[in-house]
Design a protein around this motif. Structure first.
Motif, short mmCIF file in Angstrom:
data_model
loop_
_atom_site.label_atom_id
_atom_site.label_comp_id
_atom_site.label_asym_id
_atom_site.label_seq_id
_atom_site.Cartn_x
_atom_site.Cartn_y
_atom_site.Cartn_z
N ASN A 1 0.82 -1.22 0.00
CA ASN A 1 0.00 0.00 0.00
C ASN A 1 0.85 1.27 0.00
O ASN A 1 0.41 2.32 -0.43
CB ASN A 1 -0.95 0.03 1.21
N ALA A 2 2.08 1.13 0.51
CA ALA A 2 2.98 2.30 0.52
C ALA A 2 3.66 2.45 -0.85
O ALA A 2 4.47 3.35 -1.05
CB ALA A 2 4.02 2.13 1.62
N GLY A 3 3.35 1.52 -1.75
CA GLY A 3 3.90 1.62 -3.11
C GLY A 3 5.23 0.90 -3.28
O GLY A 3 5.92 1.09 -4.28
N PHE A 4 5.63 0.09 -2.30
CA PHE A 4 6.92 -0.60 -2.41
C PHE A 4 6.78 -1.88 -3.23
O PHE A 4 5.75 -2.54 -3.19
CB PHE A 4 7.45 -0.99 -1.02
N GLU A 5 7.86 -2.20 -3.92
CA GLU A 5 7.92 -3.50 -4.57
C GLU A 5 8.41 -4.51 -3.52
O GLU A 5 9.40 -4.25 -2.84
CB GLU A 5 8.91 -3.43 -5.75
N VAL A 6 7.69 -5.62 -3.39
CA VAL A 6 8.07 -6.60 -2.37
C VAL A 6 8.58 -7.87 -3.05
O VAL A 6 7.90 -8.43 -3.90
CB VAL A 6 6.84 -6.96 -1.48
N ILE A 7 9.79 -8.27 -2.69
CA ILE A 7 10.24 -9.59 -3.17
C ILE A 7 10.36 -10.52 -1.98
O ILE A 7 10.75 -10.11 -0.89
CB ILE A 7 11.56 -9.53 -3.98
N VAL B 1 20.19 -8.73 -2.45
CA VAL B 1 20.13 -7.42 -1.80
C VAL B 1 20.74 -6.27 -2.62
O VAL B 1 20.72 -5.12 -2.16
CB VAL B 1 20.80 -7.43 -0.40
N GLY B 2 21.26 -6.59 -3.80
CA GLY B 2 21.95 -5.59 -4.61
C GLY B 2 21.21 -4.27 -4.79
O GLY B 2 21.82 -3.20 -4.77
N ASP B 3 19.87 -4.33 -4.92
CA ASP B 3 19.13 -3.08 -5.18
C ASP B 3 17.97 -2.88 -4.20
O ASP B 3 17.00 -2.19 -4.52
CB ASP B 3 18.61 -3.08 -6.62
N VAL B 4 18.05 -3.48 -2.99
CA VAL B 4 16.92 -3.31 -2.06
C VAL B 4 17.17 -2.17 -1.07
O VAL B 4 18.31 -1.86 -0.72
CB VAL B 4 16.56 -4.60 -1.29
N ASP B 5 16.05 -1.53 -0.65
CA ASP B 5 16.11 -0.44 0.32
C ASP B 5 15.91 -0.94 1.74
O ASP B 5 16.31 -0.27 2.71
CB ASP B 5 15.03 0.60 0.00
N ALA B 6 15.24 -2.10 1.85
CA ALA B 6 14.97 -2.64 3.18
C ALA B 6 14.96 -4.17 3.12
O ALA B 6 14.65 -4.75 2.08
CB ALA B 6 13.62 -2.14 3.69
N ILE B 7 15.30 -4.78 4.27
CA ILE B 7 15.22 -6.24 4.40
C ILE B 7 14.39 -6.53 5.65
O ILE B 7 14.56 -5.86 6.67
CB ILE B 7 16.60 -6.90 4.63
N GLU C 1 5.28 -1.06 9.29
CA GLU C 1 4.92 0.36 9.45
C GLU C 1 6.16 1.23 9.73
O GLU C 1 6.28 2.34 9.21
CB GLU C 1 3.89 0.52 10.58
N GLN C 2 7.07 0.69 10.55
CA GLN C 2 8.30 1.46 10.84
C GLN C 2 9.14 1.62 9.58
O GLN C 2 9.75 2.67 9.36
CB GLN C 2 9.11 0.75 11.92
N ILE C 3 9.17 0.58 8.75
CA ILE C 3 9.96 0.65 7.51
C ILE C 3 9.36 1.70 6.57
O ILE C 3 10.09 2.52 5.98
CB ILE C 3 10.05 -0.74 6.86
N VAL C 4 8.03 1.70 6.47
CA VAL C 4 7.37 2.70 5.62
C VAL C 4 7.73 4.10 6.10
O VAL C 4 8.09 4.98 5.32
CB VAL C 4 5.83 2.49 5.63
N GLU C 5 7.66 4.29 7.41
CA GLU C 5 7.95 5.60 7.97
C GLU C 5 9.39 6.04 7.68
O GLU C 5 9.63 7.18 7.28
CB GLU C 5 7.73 5.54 9.48
N ILE C 6 10.32 5.10 7.83
CA ILE C 6 11.73 5.45 7.61
C ILE C 6 12.00 5.71 6.12
O ILE C 6 12.64 6.71 5.77
CB ILE C 6 12.65 4.33 8.14
N LEU C 7 11.48 4.86 5.25
CA LEU C 7 11.78 5.03 3.83
C LEU C 7 11.07 6.24 3.22
O LEU C 7 11.57 6.87 2.30
CB LEU C 7 11.43 3.76 3.05
N LYS C 8 9.89 6.54 3.77
CA LYS C 8 9.14 7.67 3.20
C LYS C 8 9.42 8.98 3.92
O LYS C 8 9.13 10.05 3.39
CB LYS C 8 7.64 7.36 3.23
N GLY C 9 9.90 8.86 5.18
CA GLY C 9 10.04 10.05 6.02
C GLY C 9 11.19 10.87 5.69
O GLY C 9 12.07 11.12 5.23
#
Ligand code: NAD
Length: 304
Positions: free
Chosen positions: A19-25, A39-45, A296-304
């Motif tokens: 819902n936050a618009g992230f691509e999930v693998i 992990v070469g191109d990921v923003d979060a794990i 939710e914390q990941i969304v906040e950090i990546l979008k904040g």
């Protein structure tokens, strides 16, 4: 933004990310080789107690900004390597408190009413009514060692059961104690006075074998010990002796010094013990909360 989910995660948590618009693998428990590849191109794990996020994995992830642990312990993450890169590490410490508290209470009842023993006998075709004399919990004293999130949650349930609550914690929260009608006392007094003692401390140097032979000998011969904290908070050899020789009446254990508990361990030979395989946090609700809180914390950090 791309998030690698590297362990089973509740679908609601995946929804939060999408819902936050992230691509999930998704890849369940990849080994180090596979993780480095992914992990070469990921923003979060996101991980659980597995897989291991090593320095090598972190170094292979130039875009990585946050590592999420759905749960509590962070020992599978190289925190030093993450810190050096300014990568945030988030977890969900309170997500399973109620589940662990409910399991501890379930173990109390199971030991007090000999439920596991009775069930075993029924399956053997034995009607063990005479051997199953039990103890009520109402009016009894519950000693809670470690009055943090889980200890507090248990105290609320104990109060509803009509139990008296004694507390031991080196950092006493008096306001919370008042709220649950509990009273802080020294550990020795708690052990002497309680009908049920339940452990909710972290495993640190000061709590290693906190419950040793000397302290077990302080407990009432009718008392029950519950451990859903960490196995090494109790000296297992001393506990086996205490249970065999009747210094205490019974124990309910969810955690062990060695996990999985070895087959034929002396504890498995004792009828006054109820054993569960580290399932304190294993409820649908706890797993959902843990996943959603981390997402939710990941969304906040990546979008904040
Ligand atoms: P918490 O940090 O909220 O509370 C721990 C409490 O212990 C704190 O109040 C702290 O002051 C107190 N404490 C620290 N050292 C102490 C000592 N020497 N003697 C007495 N008290 C001491 O932690 P929590 O969320 O309540 O969890 C407690 C423990 O439960 C965790 O550390 C973990 O090991 C265990 N746990 C088990 C399961 C399971 O599946 N069985 C699941 C989650 C957590």
């Amino acid at each position: 933004m791309k998030v690698l989910v590297a362990a089973p995660l509740h679908e609601r948590a995946i929804e939060v990310l999408k819902n936050a618009g992230f691509e999930v693998i998704y890849e369940e428990y990849p080994d180090e080789e596979k993780l480095v590849e992914l992990v070469g191109d990921v923003d979060a794990i996101i991980v659980r107690s597995k897989p291991k996020v090593t320095r090598r994995v972190i170094e292979a992830a130039p875009k990585l900004k946050v590592i999420g642990r759905a749960g509590v312990g962070l020992d599978n993450i190289d925190l030093e390597a993450a810190k050096e890169r300014g990568i945030k590490v988030v977890n969900s410490p309170g997500a399973s408190s109620r589940s662990v508290a409910e399991l501890a209470v379930a173990l109390m009842f199971a030991v007090a009413r000999k439920i596991a023993f009775a069930d075993r006998k029924m399956r053997e075709g034995v009607w063990a009514k005479k051997q199953c004399m039990g103890m009520e919990l109402e009016g009894k004293t519950l000693g809670i060692v470690g009055f943090g999130r889980i200890g507090y949650s248990i105290a609320k349930i104990a109060r509803a059961l009509g139990m008296n609550v004694l507390l031991y914690d080196p950092y006493p929260n008096e306001e919370r104690a008042r709220e649950v009608g509990g009273k802080f006392v020294p550990l020795e007094e708690l052990l002497k006075e309680s009908d049920v003692v339940t452990l909710h401390v972290p495993l640190v140097e000061q709590t290693y074998h906190l419950i040793n032979e000397e302290r077990l000998r302080l407990m009432k011969p009718t008392a029950i010990l519950i451990n859903a904290a960490r196995g090494a908070v109790v000296d297992t050899n001393a506990l086996v002796k205490a249970l065999r020789e009747g210094w205490i009446a019974g124990a309910g254990l969810d955690v062990f010094e060695e996990e999985p508990l070895p087959k034929d361990h002396p504890l498995t030979k004792l009828d006054n013990v109820v054993l569960t395989p580290h399932i304190g946090a294993s409820t649908v609700e706890a797993q959902m909360r843990a996943g959603v809180q981390v997402a939710e914390q990941i969304v906040e950090i990546l979008k904040g």
